[in-house]
Design an enzyme around this catalytic site. Structure first.
Site, mmCIF file in Angstrom:
data_model
loop_
_atom_site.group_PDB
_atom_site.id
_atom_site.type_symbol
_atom_site.label_atom_id
_atom_site.label_comp_id
_atom_site.label_asym_id
_atom_site.label_seq_id
_atom_site.Cartn_x
_atom_site.Cartn_y
_atom_site.Cartn_z
ATOM 1 N N ARG A 123 37.436 56.146 2.282
ATOM 2 C CA ARG A 123 37.908 57.401 1.704
ATOM 3 C C ARG A 123 37.052 57.796 0.496
ATOM 4 O O ARG A 123 36.632 56.972 -0.295
ATOM 5 C CB ARG A 123 39.366 57.249 1.268
ATOM 6 C CG ARG A 123 39.905 58.478 0.543
ATOM 7 C CD ARG A 123 41.399 58.475 0.485
ATOM 8 N NE ARG A 123 41.926 57.576 -0.531
ATOM 9 C CZ ARG A 123 43.225 57.514 -0.837
ATOM 10 N NH1 ARG A 123 44.100 58.267 -0.198
ATOM 11 N NH2 ARG A 123 43.635 56.678 -1.763
ATOM 12 N N ARG A 156 37.628 56.317 -5.261
ATOM 13 C CA ARG A 156 38.596 55.888 -6.262
ATOM 14 C C ARG A 156 38.393 54.396 -6.484
ATOM 15 O O ARG A 156 38.193 53.654 -5.541
ATOM 16 C CB ARG A 156 40.025 56.128 -5.746
ATOM 17 C CG ARG A 156 40.695 57.338 -6.343
ATOM 18 C CD ARG A 156 41.948 57.720 -5.588
ATOM 19 N NE ARG A 156 42.981 56.681 -5.596
ATOM 20 C CZ ARG A 156 44.210 56.838 -5.072
ATOM 21 N NH1 ARG A 156 44.532 57.984 -4.500
ATOM 22 N NH2 ARG A 156 45.087 55.863 -5.102
HETATM 23 P P1 ADP Z 1 48.599 54.887 -2.853
HETATM 24 O O1 ADP Z 1 49.894 55.298 -2.172
HETATM 25 O O2 ADP Z 1 47.378 55.315 -2.098
HETATM 26 O O3 ADP Z 1 48.574 53.476 -3.341
HETATM 27 P P2 ADP Z 1 49.346 56.311 -5.254
HETATM 28 O O4 ADP Z 1 48.586 57.457 -5.726
HETATM 29 O O5 ADP Z 1 50.742 56.522 -4.756
HETATM 30 O O6 ADP Z 1 48.423 55.694 -4.159
HETATM 31 O O7 ADP Z 1 49.432 55.179 -6.382
HETATM 32 C C1 ADP Z 1 48.294 54.701 -7.034
HETATM 33 C C2 ADP Z 1 48.678 53.654 -8.071
HETATM 34 O O8 ADP Z 1 49.594 54.205 -9.034
HETATM 35 C C3 ADP Z 1 49.409 52.423 -7.536
HETATM 36 O O9 ADP Z 1 48.530 51.467 -7.016
HETATM 37 C C4 ADP Z 1 50.132 51.957 -8.795
HETATM 38 O O10 ADP Z 1 49.250 51.292 -9.691
HETATM 39 C C5 ADP Z 1 50.551 53.243 -9.461
HETATM 40 N N1 ADP Z 1 51.904 53.662 -9.013
HETATM 41 C C6 ADP Z 1 52.213 54.816 -8.344
HETATM 42 N N2 ADP Z 1 53.540 54.877 -8.084
HETATM 43 C C7 ADP Z 1 54.092 53.735 -8.560
HETATM 44 C C8 ADP Z 1 55.410 53.185 -8.573
HETATM 45 N N3 ADP Z 1 56.456 53.824 -8.035
HETATM 46 N N4 ADP Z 1 55.581 51.964 -9.164
HETATM 47 C C9 ADP Z 1 54.567 51.299 -9.729
HETATM 48 N N5 ADP Z 1 53.297 51.752 -9.730
HETATM 49 C C10 ADP Z 1 53.045 52.958 -9.149
#
Ligand code: ADP
Ligand code: ZN
Length: 210
Positions: A123, A156
């Site tokens: 990606r 990323r």
């Molecule tokens: P993906 O679903 O591709 O992992 P996200 O953009 O949802 O990407 O999340 C990226 C990062 O943000 C996670 O790896 C984590 O570090 C943090 N994060 C996002 N949502 C949460 C959550 N609900 N609890 C803890 N960390 C979170």
């Protein structure tokens, strides 16, 4: 309708969230996007979250719970919302219950780990507008350049292969138990992620109308 999208990182939650958002006209709340935005603007919360995020680890529960609690008070949530990337742990789900938030439907998008590794490590995202690409499946017209805004395409940090594997491990250990949590409440529908986005979308819409 209050909806939760579950699924591994890279399962396509964000894409399906956009579909539901259009279909039901309710906002998507993505904790990942909120944290990345905080990082860009350099807030204290963003700085705290950065090291966790870069290593593919979860940001501490109390930080994301605080973000969600505040965001759900916004006026645009009063007719419903889609949570993309929250909850990711049982304590986060329990916090939603404690806030008195009633969830109507939980849609879990299932994609095999091997597929996720290929998807995420290939990606690329536009540095300027965030549009996603893939080095094999979704190439831009000009290599390394965004079709929409000519921004540079970057990887990323948390999409590097080792970090992707760490994220998947955490997903299975911390997030997957939420399937049982919501399954026991009779709210869970499983959608098998398909190769073609339109096919997954059709299944998601069906799940919403069921
Ligand atoms: P993906 O679903 O591709 O992992 P996200 O953009 O949802 O990407 O999340 C990226 C990062 O943000 C996670 O790896 C984590 O570090 C943090 N994060 C996002 N949502 C949460 C959550 N609900 N609890 C803890 N960390 C979170
Ligand atoms: Zn762009």
């Amino acid at each position: 309708m209050n909806i939760i999208l579950l699924g591994a990182p890279g399962a396509g939650k964000g894409t399906q969230a956009a579909v539901i958002c259009e279909h039901l006209n309710i906002p998507t709340i993505s904790t990942g996007n909120i944290i990345r935005e905080a990082l860009r603007t350099g807030t204290e919360m963003g700085l705290k979250a950065k090291s966790y995020m870069d290593e593919g680890k979860l940001v501490p529960d109390e930080v994301v719970i605080g973000i969600i609690e505040e965001r759900l008070q916004n006026d645009d949530c009063k007719n419903g919302f889609i949570l993309d990337g929250f909850p990711r742990t049982i304590p986060q789900a329990e916090a939603l219950d404690k806030m008195g938030v009633v969830i109507d439907k939980v849609i879990d998008i299932e994609v095999p780990d091997e597929v996720i590794v290929t998807r995420l490590s290939g990606r690329r995202v536009c540095e300027k507008c965030g549009r996603p690409y893939h080095i094999v499946d979704l190439k831009p017209r000009v290599e390394g350049v965004c079709d929409d805004c000519t921004g540079a395409l970057i990887q990323r940090k948390d999409d590097h292969i080792d970090t992707v594997k760490a994220r998947l491990e955490i997903y299975h250990a911390e997030t997957e138990p939420l399937k049982d949590y919501y399954g026991a409440q009779g709210k869970l529908t499983i959608v098998e992620g398909q190769d073609k986005v339109e096919d997954t979308t059709a299944l998601t819409i069906k799940a919403l109308e069921a």
